[in-house]
Design an enzyme around this catalytic site. Structure first.
Site, PDB file in Angstrom:
ATOM      1  N   HIS A   1     -11.734   7.444   5.029  1.00  0.00           N
ATOM      2  CA  HIS A   1     -10.784   8.536   5.166  1.00  0.00           C
ATOM      3  C   HIS A   1     -11.444   9.824   4.692  1.00  0.00           C
ATOM      4  O   HIS A   1     -12.302   9.801   3.799  1.00  0.00           O
ATOM      5  CB  HIS A   1      -9.541   8.307   4.301  1.00  0.00           C
ATOM      6  CG  HIS A   1      -8.457   7.522   4.950  1.00  0.00           C
ATOM      7  ND1 HIS A   1      -7.552   6.775   4.225  1.00  0.00           N
ATOM      8  CD2 HIS A   1      -8.104   7.372   6.250  1.00  0.00           C
ATOM      9  CE1 HIS A   1      -6.692   6.195   5.045  1.00  0.00           C
ATOM     10  NE2 HIS A   1      -7.005   6.538   6.273  1.00  0.00           N
ATOM     11  N   ARG A   5     -10.319   5.588  10.897  1.00  0.00           N
ATOM     12  CA  ARG A   5      -8.901   5.265  10.831  1.00  0.00           C
ATOM     13  C   ARG A   5      -8.015   6.217  11.640  1.00  0.00           C
ATOM     14  O   ARG A   5      -6.834   5.922  11.834  1.00  0.00           O
ATOM     15  CB  ARG A   5      -8.444   5.260   9.369  1.00  0.00           C
ATOM     16  CG  ARG A   5      -9.149   4.225   8.508  1.00  0.00           C
ATOM     17  CD  ARG A   5      -8.570   2.848   8.663  1.00  0.00           C
ATOM     18  NE  ARG A   5      -7.367   2.691   7.880  1.00  0.00           N
ATOM     19  CZ  ARG A   5      -7.336   2.308   6.602  1.00  0.00           C
ATOM     20  NH1 ARG A   5      -8.459   2.027   5.973  1.00  0.00           N
ATOM     21  NH2 ARG A   5      -6.200   2.175   5.970  1.00  0.00           N
ATOM     22  N   CYS A  41      -5.089   9.644  -2.979  1.00  0.00           N
ATOM     23  CA  CYS A  41      -4.365   8.650  -2.180  1.00  0.00           C
ATOM     24  C   CYS A  41      -2.932   8.474  -2.653  1.00  0.00           C
ATOM     25  O   CYS A  41      -2.041   8.188  -1.861  1.00  0.00           O
ATOM     26  CB  CYS A  41      -5.085   7.313  -2.212  1.00  0.00           C
ATOM     27  SG  CYS A  41      -6.567   7.242  -1.167  1.00  0.00           S
ATOM     28  N   ARG A  49       0.203  -1.774   7.607  1.00  0.00           N
ATOM     29  CA  ARG A  49       0.788  -0.573   7.012  1.00  0.00           C
ATOM     30  C   ARG A  49       1.752   0.155   7.948  1.00  0.00           C
ATOM     31  O   ARG A  49       2.307   1.191   7.565  1.00  0.00           O
ATOM     32  CB  ARG A  49      -0.319   0.388   6.562  1.00  0.00           C
ATOM     33  CG  ARG A  49      -1.254  -0.184   5.519  1.00  0.00           C
ATOM     34  CD  ARG A  49      -2.094   0.900   4.859  1.00  0.00           C
ATOM     35  NE  ARG A  49      -1.273   1.816   4.082  1.00  0.00           N
ATOM     36  CZ  ARG A  49      -1.746   2.881   3.432  1.00  0.00           C
ATOM     37  NH1 ARG A  49      -3.051   3.153   3.466  1.00  0.00           N
ATOM     38  NH2 ARG A  49      -0.953   3.678   2.747  1.00  0.00           N
ATOM     39  N   ASP A  54       0.806  -1.221   0.000  1.00  0.00           N
ATOM     40  CA  ASP A  54       0.000   0.000   0.000  1.00  0.00           C
ATOM     41  C   ASP A  54       0.842   1.275   0.000  1.00  0.00           C
ATOM     42  O   ASP A  54       0.282   2.370   0.104  1.00  0.00           O
ATOM     43  CB  ASP A  54      -0.939   0.018   1.209  1.00  0.00           C
ATOM     44  CG  ASP A  54      -2.157  -0.873   1.011  1.00  0.00           C
ATOM     45  OD1 ASP A  54      -2.474  -1.183  -0.148  1.00  0.00           O
ATOM     46  OD2 ASP A  54      -2.784  -1.253   2.013  1.00  0.00           O
TER      47      ASP A  54
END
Length: 276
Positions: free
Chosen positions: A173, A144, A269, A96, A71
């Protein structure tokens, strides 16, 4: 409302090639490990985005991808940079977590002083949940990022931070539910139903002329976009946004990042802004 926005100003972005991109776990509603990923296509789509930034006169810095961190291509999550100061990330999921140190190592290697770097105490996922305008930093929370991350950002950056509660898991997000169109003019677009009632009221008060996005355009991650104040690079499937953006004087540019969408991300992103 129709207006002509200011001329686009050169931006500096940090991006990470998707050389090791794959979907082997699921930490958001978009991720399905049973769906294969075409890595060469993902790389080609990413390169198209990078090249478009360069063609528009922006600078793109490159973060080297790490094997085992699929990611990392979603570079927006690794830090938030405001006034040349870097608030690092602290990821909600262990899959992550190692990305955070990779980002801070990049900043150290590129001349950022330790005084201007902060390893956060509270969970935040960088520009995934922080959006910056001239007047405020908007801070998403609910899925998150910790509510305490907003206070930490305010103390570090010395700017007012506005907390916004996300309530729809599809928009996990802030950068999936809200986009800054013109940071100098505090102009945004957002999907109201992604936010709690109180947060919607705050957005109405702070941004009464904001562009409100439909469910159809939000559902294809149309708000996961990047604007330089004039050009708005957004997922090409968000066709309902093109006319409203043009009516406000922006130039929408549709991008195909369909392979990266399998990981739950699109234009924003993949793009961390290095603000000086």
């Amino acid at each position: 409302m129709r207006h002509t926005p200011r001329e686009a100003s050169p931006r500096r972005y940090l991006m990470c090639p998707p050389a090791h991109f794959k979907v082997t776990y699921s930490i958001n509603p978009w991720m399905d490990p049973t769906k294969p990923v075409d890595v060469p296509l993902a790389v080609a789509q990413w390169e198209d985005l990078r090249d478009r930034y360069l063609a528009l006169g922006h600078t793109v810095e490159i973060l080297t991808p790490s094997r085992g961190l699929p990611d990392m291509v979603f570079a927006a999550n690794g830090a938030t940079v405001v006034d040349g100061r870097v608030l690092g990330a602290k990821f909600a999921y262990p899959e992550r977590s190692e990305e955070a140190s990779a980002h801070l190592d990049w900043f150290r290697a590129h001349g950022y002083a330790d005084l201007d770097l902060r390893l956060p105490e509270h969970v935040n996922e960088g520009e995934g949940d922080f959006a910056v305008t001239a007047s405020w930093i908007l801070a998403g929370r609910g899925f998150r990022s910790s509510p305490l991350a907003a206070d930490e950002a305010q103390e570090f950056f010395g700017r007012p931070v506005i907390g916004l509660e996300l309530v729809d898991p599809r928009y996990y997000h802030l950068d999936t539910a809200l986009c800054v169109l013109d940071d100098a003019r505090d102009e945004i677009m957002y999907f109201p139903e992604a936010f709690s009632r109180g947060s919607r009221a705050v957005l109405e008060r702070l941004f009464p002329d904001a562009l409100k996005v439909t469910d159809e355009d939000a559902a294809v991650l149309g708000l996961n976009a990047v604007s330089d104040g004039r050009h708005v690079l957004l997922p090409q499937a968000a066709v309902g946004l093109y006319a409203p953006l043009r009516a406000r004087g922006f130039e929408p540019i549709g991008m195909d990042l369909s392979e990266l969408l399998k990981g739950g991300g699109s234009v924003k992103c993949c793009t961390q802004e290095l603000r000086v």
